[in-house]
Structures are given as structure tokens and as C-alpha cells.
Design an enzyme around this catalytic site. Structure first.
Site, PDB file in Angstrom:
ATOM      1  N   CYS A  79       0.818  -1.406   0.059  1.00 12.10           N
ATOM      2  CA  CYS A  79      -0.048  -0.060   0.134  1.00 12.10           C
ATOM      3  C   CYS A  79       0.983   1.206   0.180  1.00 12.10           C
ATOM      4  CB  CYS A  79      -1.082  -0.124   1.263  1.00 12.10           C
ATOM      5  SG  CYS A  79      -2.323   1.108   0.995  1.00 12.10           S
ATOM      6  N   HIS A 185      -3.807  -4.696  -0.724  1.00  9.87           N
ATOM      7  CA  HIS A 185      -3.362  -5.285   0.508  1.00  9.87           C
ATOM      8  C   HIS A 185      -3.560  -6.829   0.525  1.00  9.87           C
ATOM      9  CE1 HIS A 185      -3.379  -1.885   3.383  1.00  9.87           C
ATOM     10  NE2 HIS A 185      -4.426  -1.380   2.463  1.00  9.87           N
ATOM     11  N   GLU A 187      -2.587  -9.000   2.551  1.00 11.20           N
ATOM     12  CA  GLU A 187      -2.966  -9.498   3.869  1.00 11.20           C
ATOM     13  C   GLU A 187      -4.536  -9.566   4.196  1.00 11.20           C
ATOM     14  OE1 GLU A 187      -2.766  -5.009   4.806  1.00 11.20           O
ATOM     15  OE2 GLU A 187      -1.771  -6.527   3.195  1.00 11.20           O
TER      16      GLU A 187
END
Length: 203
Positions: A79, A185, A187
Site C-alpha cells: 500500500c 493489501h 493480507e
């Protein structure tokens, strides 16, 4: 060992948790020696470009990060961790980035869609010779999760490894040599995101 660079980024712990899920040896750290001892580095980041650079600079780690990149240590930016690899951003015009790559970060070009872009979008993956290849063994046009108002516009377009469409083509990932980074992202991107992180760990 994977060192997740701690400068107060909001996605710090979610990134570390995803890496833990993959059974990586993870250390959240702001200690220079930990970065030098690590096998790989992760540079997270959310929020404003200027705030992220201010906080990262305050750790005193910027020279070490640049040195470790120059010596070939693998680094993954996520990011705003991607954005600060560039020279600067329209978001914070008086703040210099890390200048690892030429180019700037610009506001999303859409005039019809909401800014920030929040949600899932598909990737258009481009061939790369970078190691690791974050997108190895992924299906065509995988969906990943974005939260952003700005995107990188590299001076060297060959470093772009994935794009997405948001009222026009925008940079979703970059890679050159030992440095890889995603605007989205991983994650927060489910199994696809875990596969991307696994590729980084294995590369």
C-alpha cells in the site's frame, strides 16, 4: 527471518499475522540490526504519504533500508509502502519519498467512481523477471482488496507487474530486482493474498 518494519503503520499487525499464518519467522521491529539480520524485509503503510515518510524518517531507518535494498536484500512494500518507494506524491508535494524508483504518486484518475477505491478488483498480471514473482501459480485475473486514493506512475513502465482498472488502468504492483510492492493489501485478500505472500517468502 522476515522483518516487518515498525514505524507505526496501521496495517503492521495484520501483515505480520498473515505471515505468521504461513508459518514464517516474523519479527516486528524498528531496530536497524534486526533489519540487517533479516532474510527479507516488509515495508507496510497506510494513510497519508507525508505522514508515513515523516514517521519512517523519525525511526532513523531510512539509510539502512536504502543500503539493504542496494545490497540485494528482498523487500516487499504494501500500500503506502509501495508509494513511498517513489520520488514523491501529489498527496504530500513537499515530502520526498525514498527515491528507490523514479516517478511520482498521483491521485486516481477517475471522474466518475468514488475515491478512495475501497473493495475487491481484478488484476491484469504482466510478465516479470523479478525474483520473487509474487503472482506465480495464480489464476488469470485474480481478485485482491484495495483501499487507496493514489497510485504510482513509474518513470520506467517496465517495473509494473500488475494493473487494475478503475475508470482507467492504474498501477497495482511493481517489481525490479529484489524490490517488489503491491498497492493492494495481500493480507486482506484471502487465499490469493496468502499465495502472494507465500511467493514472497519462497522467492
Amino acid at each position: 527471518m522476515v522483518a516487518v518494519i515498525d514505524y507505526g503503520a496501521g496495517n503492521l499487525h495484520s501483515v505480520a499475522k498473515a505471515l505468521f499464518t504461513l508459518r514464517a519467522d516474523v519479527k516486528i521491529t524498528a531496530a536497524e540490526q534486526d533489519l540487517r539480520d533479516a532474510d527479507k524485509l516488509v515495508l507496510p503503510g497506510v494513510g497519508a504519504f507525508g505522514d508515513c515518510m515523516k514517521n519512517l524518517t523519525a525511526t532513523g531507518l531510512v539509510p539502512a533500508i536504502k543500503d539493504l535494498i542496494a545490497t540485494g536484500k528482498p523487500l516487499l512494500g504494501i500500500c503506502v509502502g509501495l508509494q513511498i518507494l517513489f520520488e514523491g506524491s501529489q498527496e504530500s508535494p513537499d515530502t520526498a519519498g525514498l527515491c528507490i524508483f523514479g516517478g511520482t504518486v498521483r491521485r486516481l484518475p477517475t471522474t466518475t467512481l468514488k475515491i478512495p477505491q475501497i473493495g475487491w478488483n481484478s488484476l491484469r498480471i504482466k510478465p516479470t523477471t523479478a525474483v520473487p514473482d509474487l503472482f506465480a501459480e495464480l489464476p488469470p485475473k485474480p481478485y485482491v482488496y484495495f483501499v487507496h486514493s493514489f497510485h504510482a506512475v513509474p518513470a520506467d513502465k517496465s517495473i509494473i507487474t500488475a494493473t487494475t482498472d478503475y475508470d482507467g488502468e492504474i498501477t497495482a504492483a511493481i517489481a525490479k530486482d529484489n524490490v517488489t510492492a503491491t498497492q493492494f493489501h495481500p493480507e486482506k485478500s484471502g487465499d490469493v493474498g496468502l499465495k502472494i505472500l507465500s511467493n514472497f517468502l519462497r522467492g
